[in-house]
Structures are given as structure tokens and as C-alpha cells.
Design a protein around this motif. Structure first.
Motif, PDB file in Angstrom:
ATOM      1  N   LEU A 328       0.854  -1.182   0.000  1.00 28.78           N
ATOM      2  CA  LEU A 328       0.000   0.000   0.000  1.00 28.78           C
ATOM      3  C   LEU A 328       0.887   1.228   0.000  1.00 28.78           C
ATOM      4  O   LEU A 328       1.689   1.431   0.911  1.00 28.78           O
ATOM      5  CB  LEU A 328      -0.908   0.013   1.232  1.00 28.78           C
ATOM      6  CG  LEU A 328      -1.793   1.248   1.413  1.00 28.78           C
ATOM      7  CD1 LEU A 328      -2.821   1.329   0.294  1.00 28.78           C
ATOM      8  CD2 LEU A 328      -2.481   1.214   2.780  1.00 28.78           C
ATOM      9  N   CYS A 329       0.765   2.038  -1.046  1.00 28.32           N
ATOM     10  CA  CYS A 329       1.550   3.271  -1.143  1.00 28.32           C
ATOM     11  C   CYS A 329       0.848   4.355  -0.329  1.00 28.32           C
ATOM     12  O   CYS A 329      -0.284   4.740  -0.629  1.00 28.32           O
ATOM     13  CB  CYS A 329       1.689   3.707  -2.601  1.00 28.32           C
ATOM     14  SG  CYS A 329       2.551   2.499  -3.643  1.00 28.32           S
ATOM     15  N   LEU A 330       1.526   4.863   0.685  1.00 30.59           N
ATOM     16  CA  LEU A 330       0.908   5.831   1.581  1.00 30.59           C
ATOM     17  C   LEU A 330       0.714   7.192   0.926  1.00 30.59           C
ATOM     18  O   LEU A 330      -0.201   7.934   1.294  1.00 30.59           O
ATOM     19  CB  LEU A 330       1.757   5.979   2.843  1.00 30.59           C
ATOM     20  CG  LEU A 330       1.757   4.790   3.810  1.00 30.59           C
ATOM     21  CD1 LEU A 330       2.686   5.071   4.976  1.00 30.59           C
ATOM     22  CD2 LEU A 330       0.355   4.503   4.318  1.00 30.59           C
ATOM     23  N   ALA A 331       1.578   7.542  -0.008  1.00 27.95           N
ATOM     24  CA  ALA A 331       1.507   8.880  -0.607  1.00 27.95           C
ATOM     25  C   ALA A 331       0.155   9.150  -1.244  1.00 27.95           C
ATOM     26  O   ALA A 331      -0.347  10.274  -1.220  1.00 27.95           O
ATOM     27  CB  ALA A 331       2.619   9.057  -1.630  1.00 27.95           C
ATOM     28  N   ASN A 332      -0.455   8.093  -1.821  1.00 32.76           N
ATOM     29  CA  ASN A 332      -1.747   8.286  -2.490  1.00 32.76           C
ATOM     30  C   ASN A 332      -2.757   7.198  -2.147  1.00 32.76           C
ATOM     31  O   ASN A 332      -3.819   7.119  -2.782  1.00 32.76           O
ATOM     32  CB  ASN A 332      -1.557   8.364  -4.011  1.00 32.76           C
ATOM     33  CG  ASN A 332      -0.654   7.253  -4.535  1.00 32.76           C
ATOM     34  OD1 ASN A 332      -0.460   6.230  -3.862  1.00 32.76           O
ATOM     35  ND2 ASN A 332      -0.111   7.449  -5.719  1.00 32.76           N
ATOM     36  N   LEU A 333      -2.435   6.347  -1.192  1.00 32.78           N
ATOM     37  CA  LEU A 333      -3.314   5.255  -0.777  1.00 32.78           C
ATOM     38  C   LEU A 333      -3.773   4.411  -1.969  1.00 32.78           C
ATOM     39  O   LEU A 333      -4.961   4.175  -2.182  1.00 32.78           O
ATOM     40  CB  LEU A 333      -4.520   5.796  -0.009  1.00 32.78           C
ATOM     41  CG  LEU A 333      -4.247   6.341   1.393  1.00 32.78           C
ATOM     42  CD1 LEU A 333      -5.537   6.760   2.073  1.00 32.78           C
ATOM     43  CD2 LEU A 333      -3.520   5.320   2.255  1.00 32.78           C
ATOM     44  N   THR A 334      -2.805   3.961  -2.730  1.00 30.41           N
ATOM     45  CA  THR A 334      -3.070   3.084  -3.864  1.00 30.41           C
ATOM     46  C   THR A 334      -2.075   1.929  -3.821  1.00 30.41           C
ATOM     47  O   THR A 334      -1.097   1.952  -3.068  1.00 30.41           O
ATOM     48  CB  THR A 334      -2.932   3.824  -5.207  1.00 30.41           C
ATOM     49  OG1 THR A 334      -1.586   4.325  -5.322  1.00 30.41           O
ATOM     50  CG2 THR A 334      -3.922   4.983  -5.309  1.00 30.41           C
ATOM     51  N   THR A 335      -2.324   0.929  -4.644  1.00 30.84           N
ATOM     52  CA  THR A 335      -1.361  -0.157  -4.800  1.00 30.84           C
ATOM     53  C   THR A 335      -0.596   0.067  -6.091  1.00 30.84           C
ATOM     54  O   THR A 335      -1.169   0.505  -7.098  1.00 30.84           O
ATOM     55  CB  THR A 335      -2.068  -1.521  -4.865  1.00 30.84           C
ATOM     56  OG1 THR A 335      -3.038  -1.512  -5.928  1.00 30.84           O
ATOM     57  CG2 THR A 335      -2.782  -1.816  -3.564  1.00 30.84           C
ATOM     58  N   PRO A 336       0.714  -0.191  -6.102  1.00 33.92           N
ATOM     59  CA  PRO A 336       1.476   0.021  -7.330  1.00 33.92           C
ATOM     60  C   PRO A 336       1.136  -1.016  -8.400  1.00 33.92           C
ATOM     61  O   PRO A 336       0.719  -2.136  -8.091  1.00 33.92           O
ATOM     62  CB  PRO A 336       2.931  -0.140  -6.844  1.00 33.92           C
ATOM     63  CG  PRO A 336       2.828  -1.049  -5.661  1.00 33.92           C
ATOM     64  CD  PRO A 336       1.517  -0.720  -5.004  1.00 33.92           C
ATOM     65  N   THR A 338       1.863  -3.743 -11.325  1.00 33.48           N
ATOM     66  CA  THR A 338       2.787  -4.867 -11.341  1.00 33.48           C
ATOM     67  C   THR A 338       4.148  -4.434 -11.884  1.00 33.48           C
ATOM     68  O   THR A 338       4.250  -3.801 -12.931  1.00 33.48           O
ATOM     69  CB  THR A 338       2.232  -6.000 -12.207  1.00 33.48           C
ATOM     70  OG1 THR A 338       0.940  -6.381 -11.726  1.00 33.48           O
ATOM     71  CG2 THR A 338       3.163  -7.217 -12.169  1.00 33.48           C
ATOM     72  N   GLY A 339       5.189  -4.759 -11.126  1.00 37.24           N
ATOM     73  CA  GLY A 339       6.537  -4.411 -11.539  1.00 37.24           C
ATOM     74  C   GLY A 339       6.978  -3.009 -11.141  1.00 37.24           C
ATOM     75  O   GLY A 339       8.113  -2.642 -11.375  1.00 37.24           O
ATOM     76  N   GLN A 340       6.083  -2.240 -10.552  1.00 39.89           N
ATOM     77  CA  GLN A 340       6.415  -0.887 -10.147  1.00 39.89           C
ATOM     78  C   GLN A 340       6.505  -0.796  -8.622  1.00 39.89           C
ATOM     79  O   GLN A 340       6.073  -1.693  -7.903  1.00 39.89           O
ATOM     80  CB  GLN A 340       5.372   0.112 -10.666  1.00 39.89           C
ATOM     81  CG  GLN A 340       5.329   0.215 -12.168  1.00 39.89           C
ATOM     82  CD  GLN A 340       4.348   1.282 -12.643  1.00 39.89           C
ATOM     83  OE1 GLN A 340       3.593   1.854 -11.843  1.00 39.89           O
ATOM     84  NE2 GLN A 340       4.363   1.571 -13.932  1.00 39.89           N
ATOM     85  N   GLU A 341       7.087   0.292  -8.143  1.00 39.25           N
ATOM     86  CA  GLU A 341       7.214   0.539  -6.704  1.00 39.25           C
ATOM     87  C   GLU A 341       6.446   1.800  -6.359  1.00 39.25           C
ATOM     88  O   GLU A 341       6.007   2.555  -7.213  1.00 39.25           O
ATOM     89  CB  GLU A 341       8.691   0.688  -6.328  1.00 39.25           C
ATOM     90  CG  GLU A 341       9.522  -0.553  -6.587  1.00 39.25           C
ATOM     91  CD  GLU A 341      10.981  -0.367  -6.191  1.00 39.25           C
ATOM     92  OE1 GLU A 341      11.352   0.792  -5.896  1.00 39.25           O
ATOM     93  OE2 GLU A 341      11.714  -1.358  -6.168  1.00 39.25           O
ATOM     94  N   CYS A 342       6.323   2.036  -5.051  1.00 40.99           N
ATOM     95  CA  CYS A 342       5.624   3.256  -4.593  1.00 40.99           C
ATOM     96  C   CYS A 342       6.453   4.484  -4.960  1.00 40.99           C
ATOM     97  O   CYS A 342       7.675   4.450  -4.892  1.00 40.99           O
ATOM     98  CB  CYS A 342       5.432   3.202  -3.088  1.00 40.99           C
ATOM     99  SG  CYS A 342       4.262   1.929  -2.553  1.00 40.99           S
TER     100      CYS A 342
END
Length: 342
Positions: A328-336, A338-342
Motif C-alpha cells: 500500500l503506497c501511503l503517498a496516495n493510498l493506492t497499490t502500485p 505490477t513491476g512498479q514501486e511506490c
């Protein structure tokens, strides 16, 4: 903790101490006594920063609550001689003093020994946690149905206390989990705050901070062998330095132990308490100064508008808690992707 929880705790303690003698009304007495320390929110200390940092101040100090307990016990004893002064004193002291002790387990900060020392914050439980509150409410409901229901009241207090103890143990486990990853990333000596995500003690957030950078890790007990994801947030030390001598800045630094994010927005320099809430929805941001044509003008510590909570992200937060979503990416509350990072 929230007002409902504090009232339930106070009512439970009062029911256990004097429920046999006073019956159902003792629950209301305990609930009202438990709300007294939080009445300091009605005091205007002059600025938004002052109101923020002086909440949970003198009214949560054991040095203040101890004599207040004696005074209230004497008044209640004169009002109702039974169950006796000593029992009234036990009731008032326990109800009043457990309030700030419970608050100390949250991240906000409680000035338990005002006027001496900094605020204390164990940060092992979220300000609203149903698993702590529900056993207390269940005991109180049992008391109302068939007083004094002492076994139910006692069971509620024991379960909530055990859960509070679990929160501290869980915090230590998560701390040990994140420290190696932080050390590898160069944050071994950084200030570290480990606290639960909203409403639970399963999913946790670790925040490490240096002068140049802040890193966040979200990890939980249902993650299995999922690798830790580090999410980086740049800091602006030059802004912090520009306003460092302002009284409001010094007060915030003292209160938050440096967990502040400084930004420049439309000429205003703001400071956000990054301990509370989560990135994107931190509730406490203050305008410290404005800069126009290179001239810095101190502000009055006005509080900036609170950002709108993205309620659509709540199902995603739940999925992350259960481990169904690994990142869970906190900066925007989304999931990255596939193959990407936050």
C-alpha cells in the motif's frame, strides 16, 4: 483515546469499585468523571499551535489529578455517604488517572507529569480501536441489564487491559522486523516511530526520519513472507531552518519530537505533524510564516484546512490489513502496478 472509550473505561471502573452499593447510576458517575480531563479542549490558549500542544497538558497531569481526586471524593462522599470516603477516593483516583495513562499509549502525546518533562507517547494503539473498547462496553451493558454484573465488568476490564498489553508487545515485534531494512537503507541512526494503522493492531506503520529524508514502511502480522516496501519522502531542511527560531516552531518541534514535514505553499511555510493520520490525510498542519520577495513574516500559528479523507481507499486499507494486498503506497493510498514501486 476517543471519548466513548474513555467514558466506557471510567464507567467500568466505577461499576467495579462501587457498583454493589450505588447500582446503575454509578456507571454515569464514572463516565462523567472520565470525561473531565478532556474538557481542556474548551480552553482557548490563543493560537492553533498552542491549543494543539497544550491539549492533554495540565488536565492530564498526575500531579493535578491526584489532589482533584481527593476533592471530588470528598464532595461525592458528602452527597452520598455510602460507600464511604475511602471507596469514593479509590473510584475518583482510578477513573481520573487511568484516563491520561490510557492516552499515553496513543501517538498524540500526554503531558503526564506536567509541568515537568516532555509529552509521553508510547504509540502502541490507535486513538480509536474497537477491540479495546468493545469489551468495556459489553461489561457496561451487562451491568445495565442485571446489576451489578461484577464478573462481566471485571472481564471487560481484563480483556481490554490484555489487549493494551498485546499492542505494546506487537509494537516491539514490528520494530525488530523493520530495523534491519532501515539500517540497510541508511536509516540505522534515524529517529523511529512505530505505530498501528487505523483501528487495529494487525497492520503497522514505521516512520524513520532524518534531516534530509523520511521513509515509511507498512507491514503487518498477516503479510507472510512479503518483503518490506520502503516509501521515501523528501524533506526540506532549509525551510525548517528558516522558521526554526519562531516560538510556534520550537513548540511544535518539542511536542512532536521532530516528526514534522515542512513545506512551502503559495508563499506560506507550513509544518505538518506526520505522526497523526497517514500521508495525504495528516490532520494537523500549521502555517508558521509567509515569505514574499525574500522577506520572512512570522505567522500566528493558524491551522491549515484539514485534507479530505479518501473514503474510497478504506476497502483498500482493509485489504492491506488482511494481507490480501501486499503493498500500500501511503503517498496516495493506492497499490502500485505490477513491476512498479511506490
Amino acid at each position: 483515546m476517543d471519548s466513548i472509550t474513555q467514558a466506557a473505561l471510567g464507567a467500568s471502573i466505577a461499576g467495579l469499585v462501587a457498583g454493589k452499593t450505588l447500582g446503575r447510576p454509578v456507571l454515569l458517575t464514572g463516565a462523567l468523571l472520565a470525561t473531565l480531563p478532556d474538557l481542556d479542549v474548551l480552553i482557548d490558549y490563543g493560537t492553533a499551535v498552542a491549543n494543539f500542544t497544550q491539549h492533554r497538558g495540565f488536565s492530564h497531569s498526575l500531579f493535578v489529578l491526584a489532589p482533584v481526586s481527593v476533592l471530588l471524593a470528598a464532595l461525592l462522599w458528602r452527597w452520598k455517604p455510602e460507600p464511604g470516603f475511602s471507596r469514593w477516593l479509590l473510584l475518583t483516583a482510578l477513573v481520573l488517572m487511568t484516563h491520561p495513562l490510557l492516552d499515553t499509549f496513543t501517538s498524540y502525546g500526554t503531558q503526564l507529569f506536567w509541568p515537568m518533562g516532555p509529552p509521553l507517547a508510547i504509540s502502541s494503539i490507535f486513538i480509536i480501536d474497537p477491540l479495546y473498547t468493545l469489551p468495556l462496553l459489553a461489561g457496561c451493558i451487562a451491568f445495565l441489564i442485571r446489576p451489578p454484573a461484577l464478573p462481566a465488568i471485571a472481564a471487560g476490564l481484563i480483556l481490554s487491559t490484555v489487549y493494551l498489553g498485546w499492542s505494546y508487545v506487537a509494537q516491539q515485534v514490528i520494530t525488530e522486523r523493520v530495523q534491519p531494512a532501515l539500517a540497510e537503507a541508511g536509516f540505522a541512526d534515524a529517529e523511529l516511530l512505530v505505530q498501528p494503522m487505523p483501528f487495529n493492531t494487525v497492520l503497522w506503520r514505521a516512520t524513520a526520519i532524518t534531516n534530509q529524508q523520511r521513509v515509511e514502511i507498512v507491514t503487518g502480522f498477516l503479510d507472510g513472507d512479503t518483503p518490506l516496501t520502503l516509501e521515501y519522502f523528501p524533506r526540506q531542511p532549509e525551510l525548517a531552518e528558516a522558521v526554526s527560531q519562531l516560538p510556534e516552531t520550537r513548540r511544535l518541534e518539542w511536542f512532536t519530537k521532530g516528526f514534522l514535514d515542512y513545506k512551502a505553499n503559495n508563499g506560506d511555510i507550513t509544518a505538518t505533524d506526520v505522526r497523526l493520520g497517514i500521508p495525504g490525510t495528516h490532520p494537523f498542519t500549521f502555517i508558521l510564516a509567509s515569505e514574499r520577495d525574500g522577506i520572512l513574516t512570522p505567522g500566528n500559528g493558524e491551522r491549515a484546512p484539514r485534507p479530505t479523507m479518501n473514503t474510497g481507499a478504506l476497502p483498500l486499507l482493509w485489504a492491506r490489513t488482511t494481507g490480501a494486498v501486499p503493498v500500500l503506497c501511503l503517498a496516495n493510498l493506492t497499490t502500485p502496478a505490477t513491476g512498479q514501486e511506490c
